[in-house]
Structure formats: C-alpha cells, structure tokens
Design an enzyme around this catalytic site. Structure first.
Site, PDB file in Angstrom:
ATOM      1  N   ALA A  66      37.626  38.595  43.270  1.00  0.00           N
ATOM      2  CA  ALA A  66      36.242  38.346  42.900  1.00  0.00           C
ATOM      3  C   ALA A  66      36.120  36.885  42.467  1.00  0.00           C
ATOM      4  CB  ALA A  66      35.812  39.283  41.774  1.00  0.00           C
ATOM      5  N   GLY A 111      39.739  41.917  43.661  1.00  0.00           N
ATOM      6  CA  GLY A 111      38.703  42.491  44.508  1.00  0.00           C
ATOM      7  C   GLY A 111      39.090  42.538  45.971  1.00  0.00           C
ATOM      8  N   GLU A 114      41.172  45.603  46.321  1.00  0.00           N
ATOM      9  CA  GLU A 114      40.254  46.738  46.202  1.00  0.00           C
ATOM     10  C   GLU A 114      39.433  46.919  47.479  1.00  0.00           C
ATOM     11  OE1 GLU A 114      39.161  46.883  41.496  1.00  0.00           O
ATOM     12  OE2 GLU A 114      38.809  44.998  42.536  1.00  0.00           O
ATOM     13  N   GLU A 134      44.180  41.425  37.346  1.00  0.00           N
ATOM     14  CA  GLU A 134      43.076  41.257  36.396  1.00  0.00           C
ATOM     15  C   GLU A 134      43.534  41.116  34.947  1.00  0.00           C
ATOM     16  OE1 GLU A 134      41.181  43.195  39.999  1.00  0.00           O
ATOM     17  OE2 GLU A 134      43.073  43.411  38.901  1.00  0.00           O
TER      18      GLU A 134
END
Length: 260
Positions: A66, A111, A114, A134
């Site tokens: 992200a 992300g 994911e 993270e």
C-alpha cells in the site's frame, strides 16, 4: 474505460490487467484501488473474457505494498476506511466470475501480497519476494492478510510471517504453498498466458461454477458447502457444454466448448 493507474488489454479470451505505477513500485493508493474495483466490474461483465491475468508494470514489483506516503498521516477513521476499500476491492476480485492468475513479477509485499492472495492462482518469477511487513511500520495487515494467509499456508507459518514481518523469496513461497509455480522472470508472462489459455479451453460455466464453489464453500460448514456443490453440479448439467463434453468423451475426441 481509460485508466490512469492500470493497463487493460485483451488477447483472445484472456484479459491482462496491469497495475501501472512503476515509479512507485506499483504501490496501491486509494485512486488505484478505486480503478481496480471499476476494472473488476468491467471484466466481470465481459463474457468474452474467460481468464484474467493480473500483474505489475516493470520488472521490480508486482505491487510493493500500500502507498505509505498516503497512509503516513491517517487517523483512525481514515485508516479504517482505507482498509475497508482494499478489503472490498480484493473481495470483489476474489468473487468475480472468471479465474484470476496473479503473475507476480517482483516484490509482493503488504498490500501486494494481499492482492496476490485474493487471486485464484499465483505464479511467480524467480526474483519475486513475498511478505506482510506491516508490523515493521507499526501497523497490521489491513487488506485481508491476517485472514487469507492462514487459510493458504496454515496458522503457524502465517503467524510467523505476520508477527515478524519477514520477507521470503519465491522458492520459499512455493515450498509453503503460497504460490503454485516459479519461473524465470523472462518466461513469466508467457507461462501465465499458457496457463490462462489452458483454463480458457475448458467449459466456461464449469470453470466459473467451480470457482464459485471454492470461494463460497470455503466459508460454509461441510454439509452446506457440499449442498452448494450439488447445486452448481446440477446447473452444469443444463448446459450444452456438458452434453458436448460427455459426448466427446464417449466418442474419444476433443470437446468443442461454446460457452452455452
């Protein structure tokens, strides 16, 4: 539709969807997630597309994560909304009719990992890296990582990756079952298209209903999931492709599926 952060092309029955922010290593910001959601809707309604290949622009990253520059100053409400946007987009990807192959060409972190996990199949280049780092940023995975990773590789391995934030290479990802296959970087796209075309050659309704049974059944108890499987099996028996497939088998010839 024209996209700012995505590239979308179709080769025969295969759609290639590329996250296209190479200067940011294809990091996911809100605009990119919103475009991805729209593209998923567009592809899901396109009956000429039988399989989707999802990849990243360039040779360094599938999706590096992200967009930290956007997340840095989030308050609690903004963080929750961002997580919900990513979760909703990835769930939509997971439930779209067509199978989706992630062709992971480099970093798939946070992300990006994911996003790959929300695809049905994952193939990786030999330079790919995977991880949920993270915790090294003081946050948790927010786009489904704490839920999909244990389902894919087991709770123990997932917990280790989520608690340590460690990054693993493509061979380790293959060993733990996170990816299906590993190829040299220069062969990845060709192999992704080969696999996509192989799947596209099967009866479309049967493939799509198999995906539905896998995705929806995974959240049911076994009896309910098998009842759903029986329903989709029954649906395939009403198709012309089922008649063609069975007839071709008995006649010892290759079936010709027309998607009917």
């Amino acid at each position: 539709m024209k996209y700012t952060n995505l590239l979308l092309e179709q080769i025969g029955a295969i759609a290639i969807l590329t996250i296209n922010r190479p200067k940011a290593l294809n990091a996911l910001n809100s605009d990119t997630l919103s475009e991805l959601s729209t593209a998923i809707d567009e592809l899901g309604m396109n009956s000429s597309v039988k399989v989707v290949v999802l990849t990243g622009s360039g040779e360094k990253a599938f999706v590096a994560g992200a967009d930290i520059s956007q997340m840095k100053d989030f308050n609690s409400l903004e963080g929750r909304r961002f997580a919900q946007l990513g979760q909703a987009t990835f769930r939509k990807l997971e439930l779209m009719p067509q199978p989706v192959i992630a062709a992971v060409n480099g970093f798939a972190l946070g992300g990006g990992c994911e996003l790959a996990m929300a695809c049905d199949l994952r193939i990786a280049s030999d330079n790919a890296k995977f991880g949920q780092p993270e915790v090294t940023l003081g946050i948790t995975a927010g786009f489904g990582g704490t839920q999909r990773l244990p389902r894919l590789v087991g709770t123990g391995i997932a917990s280790e990756l989520l608690f340590t934030g460690d990054i693993i290479d493509a061979n380790e990802a293959y060993r733990i079952g996170l990816v299906n296959r590993v190829y040299p970087l220069n062969a990845l796209k060709e192999e992704a298209l080969k696999l996509a075309n192989h799947i596209a050659g099967r009866a479309p309704a049967a493939v799509q209903l198999s995906k539905s049974a896998i995705q929806r059944g995974g959240n049911m108890d076994l009896d309910s999931a098998q009842a759903y499987e029986a329903e989709v099996f029954g649906l395939t028996c009403s198709t012309q492709d089922q008649k063609e497939g069975c007839t071709a088998f008995l006649e010892k010839r290759k079936p010709i599926f027309e998607g009917r």
